[in-house]
Design a protein around this motif. Structure first.
Motif, PDB file in Angstrom:
ATOM      1  N   ILE A  88       0.836  -1.202   0.000  1.00  0.00           N
ATOM      2  CA  ILE A  88       0.000   0.000   0.000  1.00  0.00           C
ATOM      3  C   ILE A  88       0.871   1.253   0.000  1.00  0.00           C
ATOM      4  CG2 ILE A  88      -1.619   1.354   1.393  1.00  0.00           C
ATOM      5  CD1 ILE A  88      -3.048  -1.205   2.093  1.00  0.00           C
ATOM      6  N   GLN A  89       1.979   1.228   0.731  1.00  0.00           N
ATOM      7  CA  GLN A  89       2.884   2.371   0.758  1.00  0.00           C
ATOM      8  C   GLN A  89       3.460   2.644  -0.633  1.00  0.00           C
ATOM      9  OE1 GLN A  89       2.757  -0.007   2.982  1.00  0.00           O
ATOM     10  NE2 GLN A  89       2.602   0.941   5.000  1.00  0.00           N
ATOM     11  N   GLN A  92       0.778   4.486  -2.551  1.00  0.00           N
ATOM     12  CA  GLN A  92       0.606   5.859  -2.089  1.00  0.00           C
ATOM     13  C   GLN A  92       1.788   6.747  -2.479  1.00  0.00           C
ATOM     14  OE1 GLN A  92      -0.022   4.824   2.076  1.00  0.00           O
ATOM     15  NE2 GLN A  92      -2.159   5.463   1.944  1.00  0.00           N
ATOM     16  N   GLN A  93       2.989   6.172  -2.524  1.00  0.00           N
ATOM     17  CA  GLN A  93       4.198   6.930  -2.849  1.00  0.00           C
ATOM     18  C   GLN A  93       4.410   7.093  -4.354  1.00  0.00           C
ATOM     19  OE1 GLN A  93       7.196   4.628  -0.837  1.00  0.00           O
ATOM     20  NE2 GLN A  93       6.505   5.229   1.210  1.00  0.00           N
ATOM     21  N   ARG A 109      -8.779  -0.714   4.597  1.00  0.00           N
ATOM     22  CA  ARG A 109      -7.935  -0.382   3.450  1.00  0.00           C
ATOM     23  C   ARG A 109      -8.652   0.565   2.497  1.00  0.00           C
ATOM     24  NH1 ARG A 109      -5.952  -6.586   3.221  1.00  0.00           N
ATOM     25  NH2 ARG A 109      -4.066  -6.341   4.471  1.00  0.00           N
ATOM     26  N   ILE A 112      -7.908   4.330   2.694  1.00  0.00           N
ATOM     27  CA  ILE A 112      -6.627   4.927   2.305  1.00  0.00           C
ATOM     28  C   ILE A 112      -6.267   4.699   0.837  1.00  0.00           C
ATOM     29  CG2 ILE A 112      -5.660   4.958   4.633  1.00  0.00           C
ATOM     30  CD1 ILE A 112      -4.246   2.352   4.051  1.00  0.00           C
ATOM     31  N   VAL A 113      -6.922   3.745   0.177  1.00  0.00           N
ATOM     32  CA  VAL A 113      -6.740   3.529  -1.262  1.00  0.00           C
ATOM     33  C   VAL A 113      -8.111   3.250  -1.857  1.00  0.00           C
ATOM     34  CG1 VAL A 113      -4.372   2.649  -1.085  1.00  0.00           C
ATOM     35  CG2 VAL A 113      -6.306   1.048  -0.968  1.00  0.00           C
ATOM     36  N   LYS A 223      -4.468   4.621  -6.324  1.00  0.00           N
ATOM     37  CA  LYS A 223      -4.506   5.799  -5.463  1.00  0.00           C
ATOM     38  C   LYS A 223      -5.906   6.391  -5.473  1.00  0.00           C
ATOM     39  CE  LYS A 223      -1.124   7.859  -7.566  1.00  0.00           C
ATOM     40  NZ  LYS A 223      -0.111   8.882  -7.961  1.00  0.00           N
ATOM     41  N   GLN A 224      -6.259   7.074  -4.398  1.00  0.00           N
ATOM     42  CA  GLN A 224      -7.572   7.681  -4.306  1.00  0.00           C
ATOM     43  C   GLN A 224      -7.709   8.852  -5.271  1.00  0.00           C
ATOM     44  OE1 GLN A 224      -7.838   8.508  -0.041  1.00  0.00           O
ATOM     45  NE2 GLN A 224      -9.153   6.722   0.228  1.00  0.00           N
TER      46      GLN A 224
END
Length: 269
Positions: A88-89, A92-93, A109, A112-113, A223-224
């Motif tokens: 997940i990181q 996000q990155q 989850r 955050i995504v 990603k969101q």
């Protein structure tokens, strides 16, 4: 005062021009098409869903899914190996565009995504047993010594609902050794992981004869805030369900057809 007013007016105008020059939020789908590459996070240690060939190439059900998505987009695919702790990181990155890595679709989850629906797969729990053991239904598990992993959420259910005699170990290696040595008649674990283990010639004398229980869905993630990309991926999974693509991948990688994939295909037709 006139000078101050003029100065203030100039600053406001300059700020407005700078603000207008700020690029709008990028569209991930268009960015992928523009760069010509879809970067996907996949597992490299979870056969047959994501693993490495002898030559070090990413292969498996999920890499094949990623390649199909890239083909639909008209771009190349590039794989990035991920594990549960960093997947997940990485998303996000911005290290990956898309995550297809045996990830359960959970409410936590989803905060955050963005998880793609419909879900593309599901995993439950099951038993790995020697082919010489006549086990054909969960009702036959009562009183059977079963190797299990300490802390697994399904241990209690298998013991209470089916009456298995659990022999708990701290790790998978210890449990499998005990199974090999005959200290238990079956090994309780995630069905998808058992499928991978059965690909190993060392376990050719074993099977997973029972239907999996308590299936939990797996979802792709992005990603969101990328509605166009999300819509495209949702349509892709829906198309997979209609065509039976996931069932074809299960056949390709020599695993049993999952109830989840069969039900999704029937519902889509």
């Amino acid at each position: 005062m006139k000078f101050k007013a003029f100065l203030l007016s100039g600053l406001v105008a300059g700020f407005g021009a700078a603000y207008d020059a700020t690029p709008a939020h990028a569209d991930e789908l268009q960015d992928i098409k523009s760069k010509g590459v879809l970067v996907v996070g996949v597992k490299a240690d979870y056969p047959p869903f994501g693993y490495l060939s002898p030559s070090g190439q990413n292969i498996g059900i999920e890499p094949d899914m990623a390649a199909d998505i890239a083909k639909r987009l008209g771009v190349k695919v590039r794989y990035v190996n991920v594990v549960a702790a960093n997947r997940i990181q990485f998303l996000q990155q911005g290290k990956i565009d898309l995550l297809i890595a045996t990830m359960n679709d959970t409410p936590e989850r989803a905060k955050i995504v963005d998880i793609i629906h419909p879900d593309y797969y599901a995993s439950g729990y099951n038993l790995m047993v020697a082919k010489t053991v006549p086990l054909h239904s969960w009702s036959q598990v009562k009183g059977v010594p079963v190797c299990a992993i300490q802390g697994s959420f399904y241990n209690k259910e298998v013991a209470e609902k089916y009456g298995a005699e659990l022999v708990a170990f701290t790790g998978v290696a210890e449990a499998l050794t005990a199974l090999h040595q005959g200290r238990c008649d079956a090994f309780l674990y995630d069905d998808t992981a058992i499928e991978g283990k059965l690909q190993d010639p060392n376990w050719s004398g074993y099977d997973m004869p029972l239907p999996s229980q308590d299936a939990q869905p797996w979802g792709m993630a992005i990603k969101q805030g990328e509605p166009a990309f999300e819509k495209f991926l949702s349509q892709t999974v829906s198309d997979w369900n209609k065509t039976g693509y996931v069932l074809q991948l299960e056949t390709k990688y020599h695993i049993q057809h999952s109830k989840f994939a069969e039900d999704a295909h029937k519902a889509a037709k």
